[in-house]
Write an enzyme that holds these catalytic residues in place. Sequence first.
Site, mmCIF file in Angstrom:
data_model
loop_
_atom_site.group_PDB
_atom_site.id
_atom_site.type_symbol
_atom_site.label_atom_id
_atom_site.label_comp_id
_atom_site.label_asym_id
_atom_site.label_seq_id
_atom_site.Cartn_x
_atom_site.Cartn_y
_atom_site.Cartn_z
ATOM 1 N N GLY A 68 35.713 51.911 54.140
ATOM 2 C CA GLY A 68 34.413 52.073 53.632
ATOM 3 C C GLY A 68 34.004 53.533 53.276
ATOM 4 N N CYS B 268 41.344 51.888 58.264
ATOM 5 C CA CYS B 268 40.647 53.229 57.788
ATOM 6 C C CYS B 268 39.107 53.291 58.439
ATOM 7 C CB CYS B 268 40.408 52.933 56.222
ATOM 8 S SG CYS B 268 40.040 54.641 55.443
ATOM 9 N N TYR B 269 37.957 53.097 57.708
ATOM 10 C CA TYR B 269 36.734 52.906 58.215
ATOM 11 C C TYR B 269 36.691 52.027 59.252
ATOM 12 C CZ TYR B 269 31.424 52.968 58.672
ATOM 13 O OH TYR B 269 30.296 52.672 59.173
ATOM 14 N N HIS C 79 45.944 52.217 54.763
ATOM 15 C CA HIS C 79 45.743 51.024 54.192
ATOM 16 C C HIS C 79 46.939 50.392 53.990
ATOM 17 C CE1 HIS C 79 41.459 51.758 52.979
ATOM 18 N NE2 HIS C 79 41.705 52.987 52.883
ATOM 19 N N GLU D 156 47.162 47.313 53.217
ATOM 20 C CA GLU D 156 47.020 46.260 51.982
ATOM 21 C C GLU D 156 47.576 46.775 50.668
ATOM 22 O OE1 GLU D 156 42.877 48.197 52.175
ATOM 23 O OE2 GLU D 156 44.724 47.989 53.555
ATOM 24 N N SER E 292 35.684 26.680 28.678
ATOM 25 C CA SER E 292 36.074 27.605 27.568
ATOM 26 C C SER E 292 37.715 27.614 26.999
ATOM 27 C CB SER E 292 36.050 28.942 28.184
ATOM 28 O OG SER E 292 37.146 29.097 29.139
ATOM 29 N N GLY E 293 38.463 26.671 27.651
ATOM 30 C CA GLY E 293 39.739 26.592 27.347
ATOM 31 C C GLY E 293 40.662 27.401 27.977
ATOM 32 N N GLY E 294 39.930 28.419 28.660
ATOM 33 C CA GLY E 294 41.062 29.431 29.515
ATOM 34 C C GLY E 294 41.373 28.579 30.932
ATOM 35 N N VAL E 295 42.333 29.174 31.410
ATOM 36 C CA VAL E 295 43.179 28.607 32.729
ATOM 37 C C VAL E 295 41.900 28.068 33.678
ATOM 38 C CG1 VAL E 295 43.663 30.475 33.700
ATOM 39 C CG2 VAL E 295 44.870 28.523 34.457
ATOM 40 N N ASP E 296 40.902 28.939 33.928
ATOM 41 C CA ASP E 296 40.068 28.832 35.133
ATOM 42 C C ASP E 296 39.137 27.408 34.752
ATOM 43 O OD1 ASP E 296 40.925 31.132 36.185
ATOM 44 O OD2 ASP E 296 39.524 32.271 35.331
ATOM 45 N N SER E 297 38.455 27.413 33.611
ATOM 46 C CA SER E 297 37.752 26.544 33.033
ATOM 47 C C SER E 297 38.483 25.064 32.993
ATOM 48 C CB SER E 297 36.861 26.607 31.800
ATOM 49 O OG SER E 297 37.677 26.804 30.915
ATOM 50 N N LYS F 285 43.487 34.406 40.731
ATOM 51 C CA LYS F 285 44.011 33.851 39.479
ATOM 52 C C LYS F 285 45.275 33.227 39.403
ATOM 53 C CE LYS F 285 42.618 34.665 35.620
ATOM 54 N NZ LYS F 285 41.842 33.663 34.796
#
Length: 517
Positions: free
Chosen positions: A58, A85-86, A173, A175, A227-232, A373
């Site tokens: 943070g 960290c924080y 960190h 990560e 939308s035609g994208g991978v997500d939708s 994703k």
Amino acid sequence: MKKPANEVILVLDFGGQYNQLIARRVRENHVFCEVRPHTFSLEEIRKMAPKGIILTGGPGSVCADDAVTCDAALFSLGIPVLGICYGSQLMAHLLGGSVVRADKSEYGKTEVEITDAGSKLFTGIAAKTICWMSHTDLIAQAPRGFKVTARTSACPVAAMEQAGKALYATQFHPEVMHTVQGKEMLHNFVYDVCGCTGDWQMGSFVEKSVKELRKKIGKGKALCALSGGVDSAVAAVLLAKAIGKQLTCVFVDHGLLRKHEGKQVESVFGEAGPYDLNFIRINARQRFYAKLAGVTDPEQKRKIIGEEFIRVFEEQAQKIGKVDYLVQGTIYPDVIESGLGKSAVIKSHHNVGGLPDFVDFKEIVEPLRLLFKDEVRAAGRELGLPDFLVNRQPFPGPGLGIRIIGDVTEKKVQILKEADAIFREEVKRAGLAKNLGQYFAALTNMRSVGVMGDGRTYDYAIALRAVRTSDFMTAECAEIPWDVLQNTTRRIVNEVKGVNRVLYDCTGKPPATIEFE
């Protein structure tokens, strides 16, 4: 709160910039992970019953009067905790240690000496390893009962632990990719400390989601914003698998699509496509252009586009009749970048923070809301979607509207469509596409003098962008070969009227975002 079906690691967010990266790294170990604000109560934590808790970094100081904090009883729940960290400083502060302003701040790659090779957290970690530091305060003295397990030349407590209570902390960190053995450290925490077995698999996610969606929607109707994208696309096929013809997919051509995109979407999801879906295509170009006329602020653009999408969907729902559910392909980075708890809003996604105050649907269904994703792509493969669709280039819902800096006009859209198509053609021709997370052209609002033929021009500059990324939370600029950039530049200035200059964006994420706006 219902206990998750999978093992879960809880990440408590204290406003750190890497909060989602922590979750992503945990999930790479096939362990489900959720991010919640630091105000998430002890009662809620007990109900969730996580296998472990990670406290993020943070921007503040634990010594400040207005410091963000948590209940010290968190450390007595019997649940393993890792402070980063924080989070490490907060653990020390609340348990009686000493946190002070550092004489010398540490920022960047730092050599860390592991002083206790027997620590579960550092099993298999080199005695001296490179880690990413970013702090101005430090733990001067660990709390009673804690053992110091790592240090640096400037930081006496680079890591500490009270193994008997499964409390661990790192000032650095683990990560971020700059911490060379950070993935191994998080793996050690998740498996060796928390005792996870790794039950987060896409096959079980798809099966569970289909059952839950079928139960939620019952005999009702749903409208999917496609939308035609991978997500939708994944969201649509997931819903179709759950409720079949009760689903109607509505594709809104808002005039901000890439070249030939509308035809491609219709060829996949329309009557001639392989999926038995109710599919409706709406031409709303002029409607969106009118709403965006004169608007230059990117957040305002997103909100206008988001609201107008909703209004179109509402109108279609009225025509279909009795549609209670609106389905969106929202994914986890969208949620995070639109604001989580007190974390900063990076940008409002049109399907999250860009939604209008009133939405005329009983409920918005977002079956991919907790996925990154690459996890969405994995779900798509589980659902049998073809590779060309699963691996399709990401494209934001607001489309070219946020790749045009400044006001949006039909003329600018046409310029950008042509330039973007040329860049994508050249990247594919060079065989580079499969190694890039995202690549596209943007139209800057900068106009400059040029010379073409024997005449003086005063036209726009196109900016090209290509990045490498696995999770879309962080990204590095891709080093596109010079000959590809030269070919692209030559074609754009020769073939696209209104452009006389081409630039290449070398910025990573952070400090930039992947998109321009």
